[in-house]
Design a protein around this motif. Structure first.
Motif, PDB file in Angstrom:
ATOM      1  N   LEU A 144       0.826  -1.203   0.000  1.00  0.00           N
ATOM      2  CA  LEU A 144       0.000   0.000   0.000  1.00  0.00           C
ATOM      3  C   LEU A 144       0.865   1.259   0.000  1.00  0.00           C
ATOM      4  O   LEU A 144       0.436   2.317   0.470  1.00  0.00           O
ATOM      5  CB  LEU A 144      -0.947  -0.019   1.202  1.00  0.00           C
ATOM      6  CG  LEU A 144      -1.990  -1.130   1.056  1.00  0.00           C
ATOM      7  CD1 LEU A 144      -2.521  -1.575   2.388  1.00  0.00           C
ATOM      8  CD2 LEU A 144      -3.117  -0.693   0.117  1.00  0.00           C
ATOM      9  N   ALA A 176      -5.761  -5.175  -1.663  1.00  0.00           N
ATOM     10  CA  ALA A 176      -4.496  -5.491  -2.337  1.00  0.00           C
ATOM     11  C   ALA A 176      -4.503  -6.948  -2.800  1.00  0.00           C
ATOM     12  O   ALA A 176      -4.107  -7.261  -3.928  1.00  0.00           O
ATOM     13  CB  ALA A 176      -3.323  -5.236  -1.386  1.00  0.00           C
ATOM     14  N   MET A 179      -6.973  -7.323  -5.810  1.00  0.00           N
ATOM     15  CA  MET A 179      -6.373  -6.849  -7.070  1.00  0.00           C
ATOM     16  C   MET A 179      -5.390  -7.880  -7.613  1.00  0.00           C
ATOM     17  O   MET A 179      -5.401  -8.190  -8.809  1.00  0.00           O
ATOM     18  CB  MET A 179      -5.638  -5.516  -6.834  1.00  0.00           C
ATOM     19  CG  MET A 179      -6.568  -4.316  -6.797  1.00  0.00           C
ATOM     20  SD  MET A 179      -5.633  -2.769  -6.874  1.00  0.00           S
ATOM     21  CE  MET A 179      -5.076  -2.625  -5.182  1.00  0.00           C
ATOM     22  N   GLU A 214     -13.849  -0.406   3.449  1.00  0.00           N
ATOM     23  CA  GLU A 214     -13.160   0.282   2.355  1.00  0.00           C
ATOM     24  C   GLU A 214     -13.778  -0.148   1.041  1.00  0.00           C
ATOM     25  O   GLU A 214     -14.350  -1.227   0.928  1.00  0.00           O
ATOM     26  CB  GLU A 214     -11.669  -0.074   2.374  1.00  0.00           C
ATOM     27  CG  GLU A 214     -10.935   0.606   3.515  1.00  0.00           C
ATOM     28  CD  GLU A 214      -9.427   0.499   3.397  1.00  0.00           C
ATOM     29  OE1 GLU A 214      -8.889   0.722   2.288  1.00  0.00           O
ATOM     30  OE2 GLU A 214      -8.815   0.175   4.412  1.00  0.00           O
ATOM     31  N   LEU A 216     -13.083  -0.111  -3.364  1.00  0.00           N
ATOM     32  CA  LEU A 216     -12.062   0.032  -4.409  1.00  0.00           C
ATOM     33  C   LEU A 216     -12.686  -0.229  -5.770  1.00  0.00           C
ATOM     34  O   LEU A 216     -13.458  -1.179  -5.933  1.00  0.00           O
ATOM     35  CB  LEU A 216     -10.937  -0.987  -4.163  1.00  0.00           C
ATOM     36  CG  LEU A 216      -9.865  -1.122  -5.253  1.00  0.00           C
ATOM     37  CD1 LEU A 216      -8.885   0.048  -5.201  1.00  0.00           C
ATOM     38  CD2 LEU A 216      -9.112  -2.440  -5.095  1.00  0.00           C
ATOM     39  N   PHE A 254      -1.554   5.790   0.160  1.00  0.00           N
ATOM     40  CA  PHE A 254      -1.980   4.867  -0.896  1.00  0.00           C
ATOM     41  C   PHE A 254      -2.852   5.515  -1.960  1.00  0.00           C
ATOM     42  O   PHE A 254      -3.295   4.853  -2.890  1.00  0.00           O
ATOM     43  CB  PHE A 254      -2.699   3.658  -0.281  1.00  0.00           C
ATOM     44  CG  PHE A 254      -3.299   3.925   1.080  1.00  0.00           C
ATOM     45  CD1 PHE A 254      -2.596   3.547   2.226  1.00  0.00           C
ATOM     46  CD2 PHE A 254      -4.538   4.555   1.222  1.00  0.00           C
ATOM     47  CE1 PHE A 254      -3.135   3.793   3.487  1.00  0.00           C
ATOM     48  CE2 PHE A 254      -5.086   4.794   2.475  1.00  0.00           C
ATOM     49  CZ  PHE A 254      -4.369   4.415   3.632  1.00  0.00           C
ATOM     50  N   THR A 255      -3.148   6.807  -1.825  1.00  0.00           N
ATOM     51  CA  THR A 255      -3.931   7.497  -2.869  1.00  0.00           C
ATOM     52  C   THR A 255      -3.239   8.814  -3.257  1.00  0.00           C
ATOM     53  O   THR A 255      -2.567   9.446  -2.452  1.00  0.00           O
ATOM     54  CB  THR A 255      -5.368   7.816  -2.368  1.00  0.00           C
ATOM     55  OG1 THR A 255      -5.306   8.343  -1.049  1.00  0.00           O
ATOM     56  CG2 THR A 255      -6.246   6.588  -2.372  1.00  0.00           C
ATOM     57  N   GLY A 286     -12.440   9.128   4.189  1.00  0.00           N
ATOM     58  CA  GLY A 286     -11.287   9.506   3.387  1.00  0.00           C
ATOM     59  C   GLY A 286     -11.310   8.732   2.077  1.00  0.00           C
ATOM     60  O   GLY A 286     -11.837   7.633   2.014  1.00  0.00           O
ATOM     61  N   ALA A 287     -10.721   9.318   1.042  1.00  0.00           N
ATOM     62  CA  ALA A 287     -10.758   8.668  -0.272  1.00  0.00           C
ATOM     63  C   ALA A 287      -9.659   9.235  -1.163  1.00  0.00           C
ATOM     64  O   ALA A 287      -8.891  10.108  -0.760  1.00  0.00           O
ATOM     65  CB  ALA A 287     -12.123   8.884  -0.928  1.00  0.00           C
ATOM     66  N   VAL A 294       0.712   1.544  -5.904  1.00  0.00           N
ATOM     67  CA  VAL A 294      -0.155   0.482  -5.378  1.00  0.00           C
ATOM     68  C   VAL A 294      -0.666  -0.379  -6.529  1.00  0.00           C
ATOM     69  O   VAL A 294      -0.666  -1.612  -6.468  1.00  0.00           O
ATOM     70  CB  VAL A 294      -1.319   1.091  -4.568  1.00  0.00           C
ATOM     71  CG1 VAL A 294      -2.319   0.021  -4.139  1.00  0.00           C
ATOM     72  CG2 VAL A 294      -0.802   1.855  -3.358  1.00  0.00           C
ATOM     73  N   ALA A 309     -10.431   4.760  -4.418  1.00  0.00           N
ATOM     74  CA  ALA A 309     -10.628   3.979  -3.188  1.00  0.00           C
ATOM     75  C   ALA A 309     -11.141   4.914  -2.109  1.00  0.00           C
ATOM     76  O   ALA A 309     -10.957   6.131  -2.175  1.00  0.00           O
ATOM     77  CB  ALA A 309      -9.329   3.319  -2.756  1.00  0.00           C
ATOM     78  N   PHE A 310     -11.817   4.341  -1.152  1.00  0.00           N
ATOM     79  CA  PHE A 310     -12.282   5.133  -0.007  1.00  0.00           C
ATOM     80  C   PHE A 310     -12.327   4.239   1.226  1.00  0.00           C
ATOM     81  O   PHE A 310     -12.329   3.011   1.121  1.00  0.00           O
ATOM     82  CB  PHE A 310     -13.668   5.737  -0.277  1.00  0.00           C
ATOM     83  CG  PHE A 310     -14.709   4.711  -0.653  1.00  0.00           C
ATOM     84  CD1 PHE A 310     -15.434   4.045   0.317  1.00  0.00           C
ATOM     85  CD2 PHE A 310     -14.955   4.416  -2.000  1.00  0.00           C
ATOM     86  CE1 PHE A 310     -16.384   3.103  -0.027  1.00  0.00           C
ATOM     87  CE2 PHE A 310     -15.913   3.459  -2.357  1.00  0.00           C
ATOM     88  CZ  PHE A 310     -16.626   2.805  -1.364  1.00  0.00           C
ATOM     89  N   MET A 312     -14.001   4.133   5.407  1.00  0.00           N
ATOM     90  CA  MET A 312     -14.797   4.799   6.444  1.00  0.00           C
ATOM     91  C   MET A 312     -14.913   3.909   7.669  1.00  0.00           C
ATOM     92  O   MET A 312     -14.648   2.712   7.613  1.00  0.00           O
ATOM     93  CB  MET A 312     -16.186   5.141   5.909  1.00  0.00           C
ATOM     94  CG  MET A 312     -17.045   3.927   5.647  1.00  0.00           C
ATOM     95  SD  MET A 312     -18.612   4.377   4.911  1.00  0.00           S
ATOM     96  CE  MET A 312     -18.318   4.017   3.180  1.00  0.00           C
TER      97      MET A 312
HETATM   98  C1  2NL Z   1     -10.013   6.694   6.217  1.00  0.00           C
HETATM   99  C2  2NL Z   1      -9.315   6.675   4.935  1.00  0.00           C
HETATM  100  C3  2NL Z   1      -8.895   5.355   3.027  1.00  0.00           C
HETATM  101  C4  2NL Z   1      -8.197   3.986   1.219  1.00  0.00           C
HETATM  102  C5  2NL Z   1      -8.672   4.130   2.508  1.00  0.00           C
HETATM  103  C6  2NL Z   1      -7.201   2.313  -0.267  1.00  0.00           C
HETATM  104  C7  2NL Z   1      -7.054   0.977  -0.525  1.00  0.00           C
HETATM  105  C8  2NL Z   1      -6.300   0.594  -1.593  1.00  0.00           C
HETATM  106  C9  2NL Z   1      -5.713   1.490  -2.377  1.00  0.00           C
HETATM  107  C10 2NL Z   1      -5.893   2.804  -2.099  1.00  0.00           C
HETATM  108 CL1  2NL Z   1      -6.062  -1.053  -1.904  1.00  0.00          CL
HETATM  109  N1  2NL Z   1      -6.614   3.212  -1.048  1.00  0.00           N
HETATM  110  N2  2NL Z   1      -7.962   2.692   0.755  1.00  0.00           N
HETATM  111  C11 2NL Z   1      -7.984   5.100   0.452  1.00  0.00           C
HETATM  112  C12 2NL Z   1      -8.215   6.343   0.987  1.00  0.00           C
HETATM  113  C13 2NL Z   1      -8.663   6.496   2.284  1.00  0.00           C
HETATM  114  O1  2NL Z   1      -9.371   5.426   4.303  1.00  0.00           O
HETATM  115  O2  2NL Z   1     -10.063   7.723   6.817  1.00  0.00           O
HETATM  116  N3  2NL Z   1     -10.592   5.603   6.650  1.00  0.00           N
HETATM  117  C14 2NL Z   1     -11.313   5.561   7.889  1.00  0.00           C
END
Ligand code: 2NL
Length: 344
Positions: A144, A176, A179, A214, A216, A254-255, A286-287, A294, A309-310, A312
């Motif tokens: 990640l 991950a 994918m 999450e 994706l 990761f983003t 978050g996103a 990645v 991706a996001f 919560m």
């Molecule tokens: C948050 C933020 C996030 C992701 C999770 C993610 C997963 C992959 C690749 C890229 Cl495999 N991103 N997940 C991305 C952005 C934010 O979580 O505040 N969570 C409570």
């Protein structure tokens, strides 16, 4: 002698009639028919009688004994029957009484919220994927874009089992792994709910174990506007059609780019109140667009594929939705708290 016997007979029969229970009846038996009883006494004195009277009195004595014995027998049967009837009457079950209510369980609020969110994304074509809670350093961090020594690894103080194995700190490793399974070909469209673990001191807003969902989406030509559309749909379905969303720039390893999404505050309608701390907006998740590193590590060509991706926290979503002020309510299992959220 004859009179004496008939007198005794009447006396005994009266006592049999008067006896109220088996015990009293036994006493009559002992008293009149026992070895030391008055009838035995009479028989003993028979020697003094003239010879021709002896058989007559003997016969009478036997008849009297027989009669008393029969009376006791009959009365005993009657008393036993009465006792049984009384017992049966007392033990009668009133089948018309209403039954005792059997307490029934129900879904935990967190389970309901997670299922609601799952259903919502399933409605937009996502699949649900799950994976291990005990994870390798590679899938939890390395894949990640969090290489060893990355400062964000300190940020997420983790429960390590060995140097290479830990309790997952987010559900991203499931994505991950998903994918990787697609071997570089799109589309991938999943949401990953599950428990995650962080070394935190528990308080009203922190728990060392909590849940995450999450999402994706990886395919050709995926853009930030796709992300915004999906998140907008989520916010409206989850919190109400009247809610607005806004995206603010943020950072996740990761983003890139990364955003945080707020929803407009329903309590004050955007004016500013204690729930939104005067801003009119509440942070929900978050996103961002999946970082090219990645995608590459999971076997995708980042020149051809893009993704969003996001992530919560269902606890936070539930707290906002129902005005819950302490995350510990989800884990202390106070039945009075949990029972408030059963839907019928
Ligand atoms: C948050 C933020 C996030 C992701 C999770 C993610 C997963 C992959 C690749 C890229 Cl495999 N991103 N997940 C991305 C952005 C934010 O979580 O505040 N969570 C409570």
């Amino acid at each position: 002698m004859k009179e004496r016997l008939l007198e005794l007979k009447q006396e005994a029969l009266d006592k049999v009639t008067a006896a109220e229970d088996v015990k009293g009846l036994q006493e009559v038996r002992v008293q009149y028919l026992g070895k030391k009883g008055p009838i035995t006494e009479v028989l003993r004195g028979m020697g003094k009688l003239p010879a021709e009277e002896r058989p007559v009195i003997g016969q009478l004595a036997n008849d009297v004994r027989e009669e008393i014995s029969n009376a006791i027998e009959t009365k005993q049967t009657k008393l036993e029957e009465q006792a049984l009837e009384k017992q049966l009457a007392e033990e009668t079950i009133d089948v018309t009484l209403p039954g005792r209510p059997a307490p029934s369980g129900g879904r935990h609020l967190l389970t309901s919220i997670i299922e609601e969110i799952e259903d919502l994304f399933i409605g937009m074509g996502f699949e649900v994927a799950e994976g291990p809670e005990v994870e390798s350093d590679y899938y939890n961090f390395e894949a990640l874009n969090l290489p060893k020594g990355h400062p964000a690894r300190d940020m997420q103080d983790s429960f390590y089992i060995t140097e290479e194995i830990l309790m997952r700190t987010h559900t991203s490793p499931v994505q991950a792994r998903t994918m990787e399974k697609h071997e570089g070909k799109g589309p991938v469209k999943v949401i990953c709910p599950g428990k995650v673990y962080r070394r935190d001191t528990d308080d009203a807003t922190h728990s060392h174990q909590f849940t995450q969902i999450e999402g994706l989406l990886v395919d050709e030509h995926v853009r930030m506007s796709d992300l915004k559309g999906v998140l907008n749909e989520f916010a409206k379905q989850m919190f109400g059609e009247d809610r607005e969303i806004r995206l603010r720039p943020s950072f996740f390893p990761f983003t890139e780019p990364s955003v945080e999404m707020d929803i407009s505050c329903k309590m004050c309608g955007g004016e500013g109140c204690s729930v939104c701390k005067g801003t009119g907006w509440i942070e929900i998740l978050g996103a961002g667009m999946v970082h090219p590193n990645v995608l590459q590590m999971a076997g995708y060509d980042p020149e051809k594929y893009t993704g969003f991706a996001f992530g919560m926290g269902p606890e936070r979503i539930a707290m906002l939705k129902y005005g819950i002020d302490d995350i510990r309510h989800f884990y202390t299992n106070d039945i009075r708290f949990l029972n408030q959220f059963h839907k019928a």
